[in-house]
Scaffold this motif. Structure first.
Motif, PDB file in Angstrom:
ATOM      1  N   LEU A   1      41.265  45.478  35.411  1.00  0.00           N
ATOM      2  CA  LEU A   1      39.810  45.855  35.731  1.00  0.00           C
ATOM      3  C   LEU A   1      39.621  47.350  34.892  1.00  0.00           C
ATOM      4  N   GLU A   2      40.072  47.647  33.952  1.00  0.00           N
ATOM      5  CA  GLU A   2      39.733  48.918  33.491  1.00  0.00           C
ATOM      6  C   GLU A   2      38.299  49.258  32.972  1.00  0.00           C
ATOM      7  N   LYS A   3      37.868  47.925  32.617  1.00  0.00           N
ATOM      8  CA  LYS A   3      36.358  48.086  31.871  1.00  0.00           C
ATOM      9  C   LYS A   3      35.332  47.280  32.964  1.00  0.00           C
ATOM     10  N   PHE A   4      35.867  46.978  33.964  1.00  0.00           N
ATOM     11  CA  PHE A   4      35.026  46.452  35.170  1.00  0.00           C
ATOM     12  C   PHE A   4      34.164  47.468  35.764  1.00  0.00           C
ATOM     13  N   GLY A   5      32.740  47.183  35.943  1.00  0.00           N
ATOM     14  CA  GLY A   5      31.765  47.901  36.751  1.00  0.00           C
ATOM     15  C   GLY A   5      31.620  49.144  35.842  1.00  0.00           C
ATOM     16  N   LYS A   6      31.747  50.223  36.804  1.00  0.00           N
ATOM     17  CA  LYS A   6      31.446  51.655  36.523  1.00  0.00           C
ATOM     18  C   LYS A   6      32.405  52.267  35.520  1.00  0.00           C
ATOM     19  N   SER A   7      33.783  51.537  35.621  1.00  0.00           N
ATOM     20  CA  SER A   7      34.866  51.953  35.094  1.00  0.00           C
ATOM     21  C   SER A   7      34.937  51.642  33.627  1.00  0.00           C
ATOM     22  N   ASN A   8      35.438  52.866  33.022  1.00  0.00           N
ATOM     23  CA  ASN A   8      35.621  52.676  31.245  1.00  0.00           C
ATOM     24  C   ASN A   8      36.739  53.133  30.929  1.00  0.00           C
ATOM     25  N   LYS A   9      37.990  52.883  31.335  1.00  0.00           N
ATOM     26  CA  LYS A   9      39.363  53.368  30.913  1.00  0.00           C
ATOM     27  C   LYS A   9      40.138  52.423  30.037  1.00  0.00           C
ATOM     28  N   PRO A  10      41.100  53.055  29.334  1.00  0.00           N
ATOM     29  CA  PRO A  10      41.704  52.267  28.288  1.00  0.00           C
ATOM     30  C   PRO A  10      42.727  51.400  29.168  1.00  0.00           C
TER      31      PRO A  10
ATOM     32  N   VAL B   1      46.138  36.943  31.234  1.00  0.00           N
ATOM     33  CA  VAL B   1      45.322  38.218  31.625  1.00  0.00           C
ATOM     34  C   VAL B   1      43.948  38.218  31.335  1.00  0.00           C
ATOM     35  N   ARG B   2      43.145  38.254  32.275  1.00  0.00           N
ATOM     36  CA  ARG B   2      41.786  38.016  32.101  1.00  0.00           C
ATOM     37  C   ARG B   2      41.220  39.574  31.784  1.00  0.00           C
ATOM     38  N   LEU B   3      40.235  39.883  31.160  1.00  0.00           N
ATOM     39  CA  LEU B   3      39.530  41.238  31.181  1.00  0.00           C
ATOM     40  C   LEU B   3      37.969  41.085  31.613  1.00  0.00           C
ATOM     41  N   PRO B   4      37.881  41.388  32.865  1.00  0.00           N
ATOM     42  CA  PRO B   4      36.278  41.336  32.926  1.00  0.00           C
ATOM     43  C   PRO B   4      35.635  42.518  32.472  1.00  0.00           C
TER      44      PRO B   4
ATOM     45  N   TYR C   1      46.072  23.478  43.045  1.00  0.00           N
ATOM     46  CA  TYR C   1      46.232  23.784  41.792  1.00  0.00           C
ATOM     47  C   TYR C   1      47.431  23.086  41.137  1.00  0.00           C
ATOM     48  N   LYS C   2      48.388  23.377  41.892  1.00  0.00           N
ATOM     49  CA  LYS C   2      49.756  22.574  41.348  1.00  0.00           C
ATOM     50  C   LYS C   2      49.666  21.072  41.074  1.00  0.00           C
ATOM     51  N   GLU C   3      49.194  20.534  41.974  1.00  0.00           N
ATOM     52  CA  GLU C   3      48.947  19.114  42.286  1.00  0.00           C
ATOM     53  C   GLU C   3      48.244  18.445  41.032  1.00  0.00           C
ATOM     54  N   ASN C   4      47.156  19.230  40.651  1.00  0.00           N
ATOM     55  CA  ASN C   4      46.009  18.918  39.971  1.00  0.00           C
ATOM     56  C   ASN C   4      46.056  19.613  38.440  1.00  0.00           C
ATOM     57  N   GLU C   5      47.246  20.288  38.325  1.00  0.00           N
ATOM     58  CA  GLU C   5      47.571  21.116  37.243  1.00  0.00           C
ATOM     59  C   GLU C   5      46.667  21.623  36.611  1.00  0.00           C
ATOM     60  N   ILE C   6      46.103  22.798  37.361  1.00  0.00           N
ATOM     61  CA  ILE C   6      44.985  23.909  37.177  1.00  0.00           C
ATOM     62  C   ILE C   6      45.449  25.252  36.956  1.00  0.00           C
ATOM     63  N   GLY C   7      45.226  25.808  36.010  1.00  0.00           N
ATOM     64  CA  GLY C   7      45.656  27.302  35.882  1.00  0.00           C
ATOM     65  C   GLY C   7      44.832  28.199  36.657  1.00  0.00           C
ATOM     66  N   TRP C   8      45.258  29.394  36.833  1.00  0.00           N
ATOM     67  CA  TRP C   8      44.638  30.299  37.493  1.00  0.00           C
ATOM     68  C   TRP C   8      44.889  31.740  37.295  1.00  0.00           C
ATOM     69  N   CYS C   9      43.749  32.654  37.731  1.00  0.00           N
ATOM     70  CA  CYS C   9      43.989  34.103  37.432  1.00  0.00           C
ATOM     71  C   CYS C   9      43.623  34.939  38.539  1.00  0.00           C
ATOM     72  N   LEU C  10      44.492  35.550  39.355  1.00  0.00           N
ATOM     73  CA  LEU C  10      44.188  36.166  40.677  1.00  0.00           C
ATOM     74  C   LEU C  10      43.425  37.156  40.343  1.00  0.00           C
ATOM     75  N   TRP C  11      42.487  37.806  41.108  1.00  0.00           N
ATOM     76  CA  TRP C  11      41.589  39.146  41.111  1.00  0.00           C
ATOM     77  C   TRP C  11      42.293  40.048  42.208  1.00  0.00           C
ATOM     78  N   ASN C  12      43.295  40.659  42.123  1.00  0.00           N
ATOM     79  CA  ASN C  12      43.580  41.446  40.446  1.00  0.00           C
ATOM     80  C   ASN C  12      44.909  41.604  40.682  1.00  0.00           C
ATOM     81  N   PHE C  13      45.523  42.384  39.594  1.00  0.00           N
ATOM     82  CA  PHE C  13      47.105  42.727  39.608  1.00  0.00           C
ATOM     83  C   PHE C  13      47.309  43.958  40.420  1.00  0.00           C
ATOM     84  N   ARG C  14      46.763  45.066  40.234  1.00  0.00           N
ATOM     85  CA  ARG C  14      46.934  46.322  41.001  1.00  0.00           C
ATOM     86  C   ARG C  14      45.587  46.324  41.753  1.00  0.00           C
ATOM     87  N   GLY C  15      45.812  46.414  43.305  1.00  0.00           N
ATOM     88  CA  GLY C  15      44.509  46.642  43.982  1.00  0.00           C
ATOM     89  C   GLY C  15      44.391  45.738  45.109  1.00  0.00           C
TER      90      GLY C  15
END
Length: 489
Positions: free
Chosen positions: A32-41, A58-61, A443-457
């Protein structure tokens, strides 16, 4: 400089090589470094740790305001864009697929504040939206599809189906005119809930949904969600609940109007407490005991001060839908075996909860299901105050109903993905894990990939600041080992 948009009219007529990337294996996190008001490397450590833990996505919102100067949609900030470049390179270095997502694009964001122009109706906003994706397509043309995906816009909403199609078709064509093998993710309509049939013929287009259903678990006491402070403590698997919507005469044509019927032994002096959430236009609640009306209450939301806590005027519907979040009560005057609660005027209203306080000290509190379109039901209240079994009640049906249309388009050969999911840190940990495991099984039974919100937080496996977790010290972070191991099962 003159800019032009070529709308997607004949894109179905040319053949693109089949997508060779196995999206069913994507499992990872949002950073989430560039999510919302944040703008960090972005941080290289995140990519290193994600790889070490066995994840590959990794998804970069990104908020577009993080890479433009001021309010100028076309004045790109090269230093900020270089930080996105660096994330793409770290993805390649650590074998992690990167997804660049416009969480806020020119003309739309699911979160406030509203954009100065409307992406769904203003050509200038659409032009800028496409030009931003043109810039990214040119910038990353040399990056292999195995390494990088574009996710056009986070959780599109507040538009008609043809408007979604127009906007995303234009962006797809702009990107594929430059890089015809670039993988593109399109979030479903209505905040990721509803898939498209228009894009089923495109090999390099993936459709993305969400794993936040039901919101009473995923966003329990989340400060940015209206009414979350009134939500009852969630449980999973679900217990029988009552529909939150009381539809009025305006919904007769939809077959939705009808009373909530409570059966049991209700002594005189029983207090019925209903916590009103939202009232649309107006409502008139009546309560009957064994067929005799003993209570009625008008709700007429409007501008200014009143019983409500927030004034909300819905321009598209030309009516007020004020937020009340306030409890109202009625006292039963004589013993009864049947109580009917009904809305007999106006559009609709929702309640957060329904409570019964009996003279003998027995208390009942029933959670409500805020799924649109559910008619009120008949329930029996047992002597201990709990709900008796509701015929046809399937504990996890809410998940199956949500995912059903997505499985239907998957059966047609469409790649689908879950771009966000997880539960906020105020949800009890054991409830979060049980609910997440239910989604993971699907997700496993239907072979669907996923991306958790978030890693840290607060939704993540690191530094989530839950009060009911025994964390493990790990690389300078607080690791939720139980959640991690469940995700890796």
């Amino acid at each position: 400089m003159q800019r032009s948009i070529i709308f997607l009219g004949c894109i179905f007529s040319f053949i693109i090589a089949r997508n060779s990337v196995d999206v069913t294996q994507w499992k990872g996190f949002n950073l989430l470094e560039k999510f919302g008001k944040s703008n960090k490397p972005f941080l290289e450590e995140d990519f290193q740790l994600i790889k070490e833990l066995g994840f590959n996505f990794v998804r970069l919102p990104i908020d577009y305001r993080s890479y433009v100067n001021g309010d100028d949609w076309y004045n790109f900030n090269e230093a900020s864009l270089n930080e996105i470049d660096q994330a793409v390179e770290w993805g390649k270095k650590y074998g992690i697929h990167i997804c660049i997502n416009l969480h806020r694009g020119p003309g739309f964001c699911i979160n406030p504040p509203a954009e100065k122009l409307n992406l769904w109706s203003d050509d200038d906003a659409l032009q800028a939206f496409c030009d931003h994706w043109r810039m990214f397509a040119k910038r990353y043309k040399g990056i292999a599809p195995e390494n990088l995906t574009f996710n056009l816009l986070n959780e599109p909403a507040r538009a008609r189906p043809e408007q979604y199609i127009k906007v995303f078709s234009a962006a797809i064509e702009v990107i594929h005119a430059i890089d015809n093998k670039r993988l593109i993710i399109v979030d479903g309509m209505d905040v990721g809930k509803t898939p498209y049939t228009n894009f089923t013929g495109l090999d390099f287009v993936i459709q993305s949904t969400r794993g936040y259903q039901p919101g009473a678990i995923s966003h329990y006491r989340a400060s940015w969600v209206k009414g979350s402070d009134k939500m009852p403590v969630p449980v999973w698997p679900p217990v029988p609940s009552i529909p939150a919507y009381f539809y009025g005469p305006q919904k007769v044509k939809d077959g939705l109007m009808g009373p909530l019927e409570l059966k049991g032994n209700f002594a005189a002096g029983t207090v019925i407490i209903y916590d009103v959430n939202i009232v649309s236009e107006k409502s008139l609640i009546i309560i009957k005991a064994d067929g005799l009306e003993f209570y009625r209450k008008d709700f007429i939301p409007k501008d200014g001060k009143g019983e409500w806590t927030e004034v909300v005027y819905m321009k598209q519907y030309h009516r007020f839908q004020n937020v009340y979040n306030k409890a109202f009560s009625a006292v039963l005057k004589a013993a009864a075996s049947t109580l009917l609660i009904e809305n007999i005027d106006g559009d609709w209203m929702t309640i957060n909860s329904l409570k019964l306080e009996m003279p003998n000290g027995v208390r009942s509190e029933f959670v409500t299901d805020k799924t649109w379109g559910q008619k009120q039901i008949t329930v029996t209240i047992k002597p201990d105050g709990s709900l008796d079994d509701i015929p046809g009640f399937i504990p996890e049906k809410i998940l199956d109903d949500y995912i059903a249309p997505w499985l239907a388009i998957k059966a047609q050969g469409v790649n689908i993905f879950v771009g966000e999911w997880g539960s906020y840190n105020k949800t009890p940990h054991d409830v979060s894990l049980a609910w997440m495991r239910s989604w993971l099984r699907r997700y496993k039974e239907n072979e669907i990939g996923w991306c958790l919100w978030n890693f840290r937080g607060p939704f993540g496996i690191l530094d989530s600041e839950r009060t009911d977790v025994q964390y493990e010290d790990w690389h300078g972070h607080k690791l939720d080992r139980k959640m991690l191991e469940m995700l890796r099962e």
